[in-house]
Design an enzyme around this catalytic site. Structure first.
Site, PDB file in Angstrom:
ATOM      1  N   GLY A  16       0.875  -1.164   0.000  1.00 54.07           N
ATOM      2  CA  GLY A  16       0.000   0.000   0.000  1.00 54.07           C
ATOM      3  C   GLY A  16       0.908   1.207   0.000  1.00 54.07           C
ATOM      4  N   CYS A  17       0.397   2.403  -0.249  1.00 59.11           N
ATOM      5  CA  CYS A  17       1.343   3.493  -0.408  1.00 59.11           C
ATOM      6  C   CYS A  17       0.712   4.874  -0.346  1.00 59.11           C
ATOM      7  CB  CYS A  17       2.020   3.416  -1.759  1.00 59.11           C
ATOM      8  SG  CYS A  17       2.802   1.868  -2.070  1.00 59.11           S
ATOM      9  N   ALA A  18       1.597   5.870  -0.249  1.00 59.08           N
ATOM     10  CA  ALA A  18       1.235   7.259  -0.459  1.00 59.08           C
ATOM     11  C   ALA A  18       2.034   7.772  -1.648  1.00 59.08           C
ATOM     12  CB  ALA A  18       1.586   8.083   0.775  1.00 59.08           C
TER      13      ALA A  18
END
Lengths: 367, 501
Positions: A16-18
């Site tokens: 998952g990420c920003a």
């Protein structure tokens, strides 16, 4: 490329990420503080196991040379790589990438950069870019303990294992000035522990920061293999970079058309298009079906003249866009934008599968 | 000498339940039941087609395996012993119908499908679009566009003809002759309604079905039956039939008694003559000969329709397919060794060819290695039994699958394997008018359409579980399959990892 332990490429690691990106369309350069600030506000979205930045316009005095950022596990890797680069290019300058030791940074590899010129005589019928791409693939595939993580002109990638704001400080990004910055904070489900696995992924002038998992990875990879790309890292982002390279550089598709391949409209919408467009988009889906990126993603793609935000066609991952005068902002969350630009002229959420582009103005593009 | 061949089945009739209506006697086309003051079965004629059971108004009939025991023997089993008896008696080849029924490994059942959890969300097919549309035909490796100043663009690459399918399932080639005209009618109507294709098989296309041409692949086989200008021009695509999974390397023989008036007209041969399909095409003894026929047909249809080639899955299928694609085929149909037939020597059906799963994986790999995968679509057939098989075939690399046996089962076939006798009690593989009337083309079309619809819904459901919303994102994506109970070599050929990796 590899030594010891399980790494990126040994198995698949969903993340998952920003993501965040800032571009000044007038080509006005600003230092890395803003982007670090923007990404750090989304700390919740990463878990300290990967962060990175790409910056465009940072090497104006070396803008005609390929800037290789390379990480080495050990000195032998560096010697092997330098010997190889000296044999195949003219090394205009080589130096250690300046860093600031942070307490939270452990296991940092040796980080070097090289400014390279490709002698015409070495091309043997290849284009210069194909030649450079082969150099990158060779180092990454065959030289033990070496990994080229950035290879474009007048741009560079800075990344590692850690929270993005720490990585930013580590690389002293406030000392660089660029007109386009992207950033990434990673939340991998496993512990890759290898700096090369962090984002952005980059090849030649392309860099990609990406939040999501490409559920079509298997066929995207097999499709790319037909065109000579080797997906050694087993990451989705690597696939996006190679697809862009194939579609835009090798197949000459303009960016908006390439985006129609990566996140095409649904058939029910295509069937309602005006004839020329319907014919074109239908053909794109028929011929490039294996390049469709299916599954959740929001991605910020950067190139020397443009920054593109794109999500999957049903927008399973977030992306927010804002504009303030000549600056376009993109981020996973609006908060990241408000942090560095409290009063934008306009803030909006793009439509799923429809690219949002920032382009360098013509005057600025002729540099 | 005593000539003893125990019957395969026993027909049991409960005297208390039987109302002596004699319906079963009339319906049994194998003449296994006669009426003498009560229904008397001739067990030796029973094929377990279940027609009598289905029509009995009082539920008085059961068909069971003959309980007469042979001494248990894993080597000389009952069927093998009986085959020796039969051949010793008449000295001929044994014939059979449908596909291979022997317990070879079924690789579909060793492959499991992935699903999305947490890191990628699954997609609800009831809420989001799920796309199954598929185009068959030769594709270029890239496209070129003309861009105008206003940001618009127009395709400048001229595409080869493509056929649009709304689901990646088509009907397999089954000839008028092997099956009845009513079956062809049902297949054609269902294909049209579902936005897919039927395949004429090698016996031509009845004139009344020319209007369905847009939904028909017409075959050109070694007997060249029924081929005329209109046949080629009306069709959606033309398929040169080289082989069939149930009988690789073997021709066909439709006995003269089946060549009735309409069939004789459709096949363009005299009434009552045997319709012989030679084993090879006598103008194709090599790959370059095949190329000539492909291009002769392309010329005939003015390059307006895809021209494909159907081959059976044999040991060297990857290299052969590569040659077929280079010879100009726009699609290749690969028929696995479990594929069905109306008639074939049992020994061929049960022992020749290789499984479609292996063949498909090998062909897809080879075409990719050669960089020509885009030049032809791959259609897999030879025992696709469920929507799961369809999905697994697509993940292994098929553009579409063809179903024959499953379609006939949808029309009532009970898999008694007696298609070659021409007595099909369900009216499917027969030309006897009293029997063919048992298939109502409209109801049959409805059932076939239902089958396609049901499978398509299931495919959408699984795609959604996989976190995909378009079939092309699964096509060739073997990463989404895992193997259970296979050897390392088998997994290597299929290109799949074991479960747990």
């Amino acid at each position: 490329m590899k030594a010891g332990g399980l790494r990126e490429g040994d198995f698949r690691i969903p993340s998952g990420c920003a993501v965040a990106g800032i571009m000044n369309e007038d080509g006005k350069r600003f230092n890395g503080e803003k982007i670090v600030q923007a990404i750090s506000i989304m700390r919740e979205r990463s878990n300290g196991l990967g962060g990175g930045f790409s910056a465009y316009g940072i090497y104006p005095e070396f803008k005609d040379y390929y800037a290789f950022h390379v990480m080495f596990d050990h000195e032998e890797g560096r010697h092997g790589t330098e010997t190889f680069l000296q044999e195949s290019t003219v090394v205009v300058k080589s130096e250690a990438i300046p860093i600031r030791k942070q307490l939270s940074m452990t296991d940092a590899p040796l980080l070097w950069r090289y400014f390279l010129e490709v002698p015409k005589s070495r091309l043997n019928g290849l284009t210069e870019e194909d030649y450079v791409m082969r150099l990158v693939m060779h180092v990454n595939d065959s030289i033990e303990g070496a990994f080229v993580f950035s290879s474009g002109k007048n741009m560079g990638v800075f990344k590692g294992v850690g929270y993005p704001e720490d990585i930013g400080r580590f690389f002293r990004l406030e000392e660089y000035e660029g007109y386009l910055w992207t950033a990434h904070g990673r939340f991998p489900t496993n512990t890759p522990g290898w700096w090369g696995g962090a984002h952005p992924f980059s090849l030649l002038g392309w860099s990609v920061v990406h939040n999501g998992e490409i559920s079509s990875y298997g066929i995207n990879k097999r499709y790319l293999e037909m065109f000579g790309y080797r997906c050694t890292l087993m990451t989705d982002t690597e696939v996006i970079v190679y697809l862009l390279d194939l579609l835009m550089r090798k197949h000459n598709l303009p960016l908006d058309v390439a985006c129609l391949v990566l996140a095409p409209p649904f058939w029910r919408d295509i069937d309602r298009m005006e004839e020329n467009r319907r014919e074109a988009v239908t053909a794109l889906r028929m011929i490039y079906g294996s390049a469709l990126l299916n599954g959740p993603f929001s991605v910020i793609i950067a190139h020397e003249n443009e920054m593109i935000g794109l999500t999957d066609r049903i927008m399973l991952r977030p992306l927010v866009i804002a504009r303030k005068e000549a600056t376009l902002y993109m981020a996973s969350e609006e908060a990241a934008i408000r942090e560095v630009c409290p009063y934008p002229d306009r803030v909006w959420t793009p439509k799923g599968g429809v690219p949002v582009m920032a382009r360098l103005n013509e005057a600025a593009a002729v540099r | 000498m005593l000539n003893f061949l125990p019957s395969d089945f026993s027909v049991l009739i409960e005297p208390e339940s039987c109302i002596k209506c004699r319906r079963c006697v009339r319906e049994c086309s194998f003449e296994a039941l006669v009426f003498r003051d009560r229904v008397v079965p001739d067990h030796s004629r029973c094929v377990a087609c279940h027609r009598c059971v289905a029509v009995c108004p009082s539920g008085a009939i059961t068909v069971v395996r003959n309980r007469l025991a042979f001494r248990q023997n894993a080597n000389w089993d009952e069927e093998i012993i009986k085959n020796v008896y039969k051949q010793a008696r008449v000295g001929g080849k044994l014939l059979t119908g449908t596909g291979n029924d022997k317990p070879y490994p079924i690789y579909w059942d060793h492959l499991l499908i992935d699903a999305a959890q947490v890191t990628n969300p699954s997609i609800d097919p009831l809420r989001e679009p799920m796309e199954l549309r598929t185009y068959l035909g030769r594709k270029p490796s890239r496209l070129d566009f003309y861009h105008d100043a206003g940001g618009g663009f127009k395709l400048t690459t001229v595409l080869e003809p493509q056929i649009k399918l709304e689901t990646p399932i088509i009907f397999a080639g089954m000839s008028y002759g092997a099956v009845s005209l009513n079956v062809h009618r049902a297949l054609a109507a269902a294909a049209r309604r579902a936005g897919t294709l039927m395949n004429s098989g090698e016996g031509g296309l009845h004139e009344s079905l020319y209007s369905f041409g847009e939904n028909v692949i017409v075959q050109v086989a070694s007997g060249r039956f029924g081929i005329n200008r209109a046949y080629l021009e009306r069709a959606a695509a033309v398929e040169i039939k080289i082989g069939q999974g149930a009988k690789p390397g073997i021709g066909g023989h439709l006995p003269g008694e089946k060549v009735t008036g309409e069939i004789s007209k459709t096949r363009m041969i005299p009434e009552g003559t045997d319709a012989l399909s030679p084993a090879p095409h006598h103008d194709i003894y090599s790959i370059e000969d095949l190329r000539q026929l492909i291009y002769a047909i392309k010329e005939a249809v003015r390059y307006q329709k895809p021209v494909g080639v159907k081959i059976s899955a044999v040991h060297n299928v990857a290299a052969i397919s590569s040659g077929v694609v280079r010879a100009g085929a726009d699609f290749v149909t690969i028929d696995g060794f479990r594929g069905g037939t109306g008639a074939t020597p049992t020994i061929i059906r049960d022992h020749v060819g290789i499984p479609i799963e292996m063949a498909l994986a090998a062909v897809d790999d080879r075409l990719r290695q050669e960089g020509i995968r885009h030049q032809a679509s791959l259609i897999a057939s030879g025992s696709i039994r469920s929507s799961a098989d369809v999905l697994k075939a697509v993940a292994l690399g098929a553009d579409a699958v063809a179903i024959g046996t499953a379609a006939l089962i949808a029309l009532g076939c009970q898999m008694c394997q007696k298609c070659y006798t021409g007595r099909c009690a369900w009216g499917i593989t027969t030309q006897r008018v009293d029997l063919t009337d048992r298939v109502d083309p409209e109801e049959g079309a409805e059932r076939l359409y239902n089958l396609l619809r049901a499978w398509s819904l299931e495919i959408k459901e699984i795609l959604g579980a996989l976190g995909l919303n378009s079939i092309e994102s699964l096509r060739g994506s073997r990463e989404r399959l895992r193997a259970v109970g296979l050897t390392g070599t088998e997994m290597e050929i299929l290109g799949v990892k074991p479960a747990g990796r």
